[in-house]
Design a protein around this motif. Structure first.
Motif, PDB file in Angstrom:
ATOM      1  N   LYS A 129       0.834  -1.205   0.000  1.00 15.45           N
ATOM      2  CA  LYS A 129       0.000   0.000   0.000  1.00 15.45           C
ATOM      3  C   LYS A 129       0.870   1.257   0.000  1.00 15.45           C
ATOM      4  O   LYS A 129       0.580   2.218  -0.721  1.00 15.45           O
ATOM      5  N   VAL A 130       1.923   1.223   0.794  1.00 12.20           N
ATOM      6  CA  VAL A 130       2.841   2.378   0.824  1.00 12.20           C
ATOM      7  C   VAL A 130       3.496   2.591  -0.514  1.00 12.20           C
ATOM      8  O   VAL A 130       3.592   3.718  -1.038  1.00 12.20           O
ATOM      9  N   ASN A 174       2.424   1.743  -3.442  1.00 12.35           N
ATOM     10  CA  ASN A 174       1.463   2.170  -4.462  1.00 12.35           C
ATOM     11  C   ASN A 174       0.953   3.589  -4.277  1.00 12.35           C
ATOM     12  O   ASN A 174       0.261   4.127  -5.135  1.00 12.35           O
ATOM     13  N   THR A 175       1.272   4.194  -3.127  1.00 14.26           N
ATOM     14  CA  THR A 175       0.749   5.552  -2.879  1.00 14.26           C
ATOM     15  C   THR A 175       1.866   6.589  -2.793  1.00 14.26           C
ATOM     16  O   THR A 175       1.672   7.700  -2.288  1.00 14.26           O
ATOM     17  N   THR A 176       3.069   6.235  -3.244  1.00 17.78           N
ATOM     18  CA  THR A 176       4.161   7.201  -3.162  1.00 17.78           C
ATOM     19  C   THR A 176       4.979   7.160  -4.443  1.00 17.78           C
ATOM     20  O   THR A 176       5.034   6.171  -5.156  1.00 17.78           O
ATOM     21  N   ASP A 177       5.592   8.298  -4.745  1.00 19.80           N
ATOM     22  CA  ASP A 177       6.471   8.373  -5.927  1.00 19.80           C
ATOM     23  C   ASP A 177       7.860   7.832  -5.609  1.00 19.80           C
ATOM     24  O   ASP A 177       8.694   7.734  -6.501  1.00 19.80           O
TER      25      ASP A 177
END
Length: 226
Positions: free
Chosen positions: A220-221, A223-226
């Motif tokens: 999840k981390v 997939n939610t950060t560049d």
């Protein structure tokens, strides 16, 4: 028991036959005494078996009430200590032909030791606990256990093979372990083996669940950060 209900009637008979013999009052009295003794002996055996069954039922219920390995080990150890008044009790699990102590009370200084496959094969065929004196053909294991005062070895069987065994030292009373007690410990060891195996599987599943949960959180981390 049915015969015993008619024993008193024998003494009131003036004429009766018993194996081709006319019974006297002394004969009837002797038969009555003999039957009473036999009935008392059988009753004592049945009472002992009933107590053992009740004890095993309670132990099974206790073992099924937890999946915590440490709690299971304590239940097994203290039950055997209380049942037989033995101060030395240990539970060993087999890992790559090594017997490793996972729980104990007493047997100070005992460490893991090697167990031959031949001995494990012999134990897997037993349906009762084994006195250590019967294992003298397995010199290495016998000598090691004998020096610590081990008296009884109780195999713990899994679905396919021996998963470990329980060892007992001398009783405080100095008495040995009779055949009924050996069978009792064997049944208890079987219950213990199943419970410990269930606890091990649960622990493995719990670890897998934790690993998957961690991977999910990490994904999840990512997939939610560049």
């Amino acid at each position: 028991y049915r015969v015993s209900n008619n024993v008193t009637n024998l003494q009131s008979l003036n004429v009766s036959t018993y194996v081709g013999k006319i019974l006297t009052d002394d004969d009837a009295s002797e038969i009555s005494k003999s039957l009473d003794e036999q009935i008392k002996m059988v009753t004592a055996i049945l009472d002992r078996k009933l107590i053992d069954m009740q004890t095993l039922f309670e132990i099974g219920r206790e073992l099924n009430s937890t999946l915590d390995v440490n709690n299971l080990l304590q239940i097994i150890i203290f039950t055997l200590m209380g049942q037989f008044q033995a101060s030395d009790v240990a539970i060993l699990m087999i890992n790559n032909n090594n017997a490793e102590i996972v729980g104990s009370n007493g047997f100070k200084g005992m460490e893991a030791f090697s167990v031959s496959q031949e001995l494990l094969d012999v134990l897997s065929e037993k349906d009762s606990a084994v006195e250590i004196s019967a294992l003298q053909d397995f010199n290495s294991e016998y000598c090691y256990l004998e020096q610590f005062g081990v008296v009884l070895l109780i195999p713990m069987k899994g679905k396919d093979n021996i998963t470990g065994f329980i060892i007992l030292g001398k009783r405080m009373s100095g008495q040995g372990y009779n055949d009924e007690e050996k069978k009792f410990t064997h049944i208890m060891a079987s219950l213990a083996a199943i419970s410990l195996e269930n606890a091990r599987l649960f622990d493995e599943l719990d670890k897998k669940y934790s690993e998957l949960s961690t991977l999910y959180e990490v994904s999840k981390v990512i997939n939610t950060t560049d």
